[in-house]
Design a protein around this motif. Structure first.
Motif, PDB file in Angstrom:
ATOM      1  N   ARG A   4       1.479  -1.119   0.046  1.00  0.00           N
ATOM      2  CA  ARG A   4       0.458  -0.423   0.326  1.00  0.00           C
ATOM      3  C   ARG A   4       0.532   1.471   0.104  1.00  0.00           C
ATOM      4  O   ARG A   4       1.843   1.222   0.828  1.00  0.00           O
ATOM      5  CB  ARG A   4      -0.524  -0.149   0.890  1.00  0.00           C
ATOM      6  CG  ARG A   4      -1.350  -0.797   1.081  1.00  0.00           C
ATOM      7  CD  ARG A   4      -2.930  -1.184   2.631  1.00  0.00           C
ATOM      8  NE  ARG A   4      -3.201  -2.212   3.048  1.00  0.00           N
ATOM      9  CZ  ARG A   4      -2.791  -2.378   4.692  1.00  0.00           C
ATOM     10  NH1 ARG A   4      -2.168  -1.573   5.152  1.00  0.00           N
ATOM     11  NH2 ARG A   4      -3.145  -3.211   5.516  1.00  0.00           N
ATOM     12  N   ARG A   5       0.752   2.042  -0.340  1.00  0.00           N
ATOM     13  CA  ARG A   5       1.297   3.572  -0.516  1.00  0.00           C
ATOM     14  C   ARG A   5       1.320   3.677   1.118  1.00  0.00           C
ATOM     15  O   ARG A   5       3.407   4.509   1.075  1.00  0.00           O
ATOM     16  CB  ARG A   5       0.469   4.840  -1.324  1.00  0.00           C
ATOM     17  CG  ARG A   5      -0.319   4.810  -2.707  1.00  0.00           C
ATOM     18  CD  ARG A   5      -0.518   6.351  -3.451  1.00  0.00           C
ATOM     19  NE  ARG A   5      -1.714   5.506  -2.776  1.00  0.00           N
ATOM     20  CZ  ARG A   5      -2.540   6.650  -3.418  1.00  0.00           C
ATOM     21  NH1 ARG A   5      -2.291   6.675  -4.435  1.00  0.00           N
ATOM     22  NH2 ARG A   5      -3.408   6.572  -2.842  1.00  0.00           N
ATOM     23  N   THR A   6       0.137   4.086   2.119  1.00  0.00           N
ATOM     24  CA  THR A   6       0.936   4.335   3.102  1.00  0.00           C
ATOM     25  C   THR A   6       2.332   3.575   3.550  1.00  0.00           C
ATOM     26  O   THR A   6       3.128   3.634   4.444  1.00  0.00           O
ATOM     27  CB  THR A   6      -0.639   4.071   4.103  1.00  0.00           C
ATOM     28  OG1 THR A   6      -0.796   2.505   3.960  1.00  0.00           O
ATOM     29  CG2 THR A   6      -1.383   5.227   3.966  1.00  0.00           C
ATOM     30  N   VAL A   8       5.053   3.004   2.866  1.00  0.00           N
ATOM     31  CA  VAL A   8       6.432   3.314   1.925  1.00  0.00           C
ATOM     32  C   VAL A   8       7.332   4.529   2.845  1.00  0.00           C
ATOM     33  O   VAL A   8       7.683   4.063   2.993  1.00  0.00           O
ATOM     34  CB  VAL A   8       5.788   4.092   0.437  1.00  0.00           C
ATOM     35  CG1 VAL A   8       7.164   4.908  -0.156  1.00  0.00           C
ATOM     36  CG2 VAL A   8       5.004   3.469  -0.101  1.00  0.00           C
ATOM     37  N   SER A  37      11.876   4.738  -1.590  1.00  0.00           N
ATOM     38  CA  SER A  37      11.151   5.716  -1.840  1.00  0.00           C
ATOM     39  C   SER A  37      10.243   4.512  -3.040  1.00  0.00           C
ATOM     40  O   SER A  37       9.593   4.441  -3.729  1.00  0.00           O
ATOM     41  CB  SER A  37      10.988   6.784  -0.982  1.00  0.00           C
ATOM     42  OG  SER A  37       9.777   7.255  -1.072  1.00  0.00           O
ATOM     43  N   THR A  41       7.084   2.166  -3.571  1.00  0.00           N
ATOM     44  CA  THR A  41       6.604   3.080  -5.269  1.00  0.00           C
ATOM     45  C   THR A  41       6.294   1.875  -6.294  1.00  0.00           C
ATOM     46  O   THR A  41       5.316   2.217  -6.231  1.00  0.00           O
ATOM     47  CB  THR A  41       6.700   4.460  -4.885  1.00  0.00           C
ATOM     48  OG1 THR A  41       6.740   5.233  -3.875  1.00  0.00           O
ATOM     49  CG2 THR A  41       6.281   4.982  -5.719  1.00  0.00           C
ATOM     50  N   VAL A  44       4.642  -1.134  -5.461  1.00  0.00           N
ATOM     51  CA  VAL A  44       3.263  -0.942  -5.289  1.00  0.00           C
ATOM     52  C   VAL A  44       2.678  -0.775  -5.808  1.00  0.00           C
ATOM     53  O   VAL A  44       1.343  -1.290  -6.700  1.00  0.00           O
ATOM     54  CB  VAL A  44       2.462  -0.239  -4.041  1.00  0.00           C
ATOM     55  CG1 VAL A  44       1.882   0.830  -3.455  1.00  0.00           C
ATOM     56  CG2 VAL A  44       3.767  -0.347  -2.910  1.00  0.00           C
ATOM     57  N   ARG A  45       2.506   0.792  -7.134  1.00  0.00           N
ATOM     58  CA  ARG A  45       1.740   1.082  -7.808  1.00  0.00           C
ATOM     59  C   ARG A  45       1.787  -0.092  -9.000  1.00  0.00           C
ATOM     60  O   ARG A  45       0.591   0.024  -9.922  1.00  0.00           O
ATOM     61  CB  ARG A  45       2.673   2.368  -8.664  1.00  0.00           C
ATOM     62  CG  ARG A  45       2.360   3.654  -7.843  1.00  0.00           C
ATOM     63  CD  ARG A  45       3.305   4.751  -8.300  1.00  0.00           C
ATOM     64  NE  ARG A  45       2.178   5.410  -9.221  1.00  0.00           N
ATOM     65  CZ  ARG A  45       2.417   6.108 -10.117  1.00  0.00           C
ATOM     66  NH1 ARG A  45       3.853   6.642  -9.796  1.00  0.00           N
ATOM     67  NH2 ARG A  45       1.428   6.522 -10.541  1.00  0.00           N
ATOM     68  N   CYS A  88       6.492  12.576 -13.743  1.00  0.00           N
ATOM     69  CA  CYS A  88       5.958  10.812 -12.998  1.00  0.00           C
ATOM     70  C   CYS A  88       6.640  10.706 -14.525  1.00  0.00           C
ATOM     71  O   CYS A  88       7.165  10.924 -15.058  1.00  0.00           O
ATOM     72  CB  CYS A  88       4.618  11.043 -13.249  1.00  0.00           C
ATOM     73  SG  CYS A  88       4.420   9.056 -13.034  1.00  0.00           S
TER      74      CYS A  88
END
Length: 127
Positions: A4-6, A8, A37, A41, A44-45, A88
């Motif tokens: 999850r992003r949380t 990171v 990081s 990330t 997760v993404r 991005c």
């Protein structure tokens, strides 16, 4: 950790705590924090993972940062063309700029992959 992003910021916090305990220089801690990081990330993404693992290893004069996902993404991670100028897609460009080398290998379980980066660490230390 959960994918999850949380997670990171928690991954960054844990990496910084370990490196502080090991007595790593501030520059090493800063670089490792950014690399973790970006790699975490991306995992997760861009994958269908339920969890993402992060491991630090000292290999001679290098700190190896490894982030392993459980799922397959659409493609092998690579630097995006023109990513320097984009908001991005700069993650792997930054990883490449901060590390001596980086790469991708399949996870030994056959599901997922590990993205690794070797950062200059200094004199060899056993950890």
């Amino acid at each position: 950790m959960p994918a999850r992003r949380t997670s990171v910021p928690e991954a960054r916090r844990r990496v910084l705590a370990v490196l502080h305990e090991w007595g790593a220089a501030e520059q090493v801690r800063d670089d490792a924090e950014l690399v973790v990081s970006e790699l975490f990330t991306n995992a997760v993404r861009h994958t269908d993972s339920e969890k993402v693992d992060c491991e630090l290893t000292v290999l001679g004069a290098f700190l190896r940062v490894e982030v392993t996902d459980q799922g397959r993404g659409g493609s092998t991670p690579h630097v995006q063309p023109g990513s320097v100028d984009k908001e991005c897609g700069r993650g792997l460009f930054l990883v490449g700029a901060l590390s001596e080398s980086w790469g991708v290998r399949p996870d030994p379980t056959g599901r997922g992959r590990t993205v690794w980066a070797d950062l200059a660490y200094g004199s060899p230390t056993a950890h």
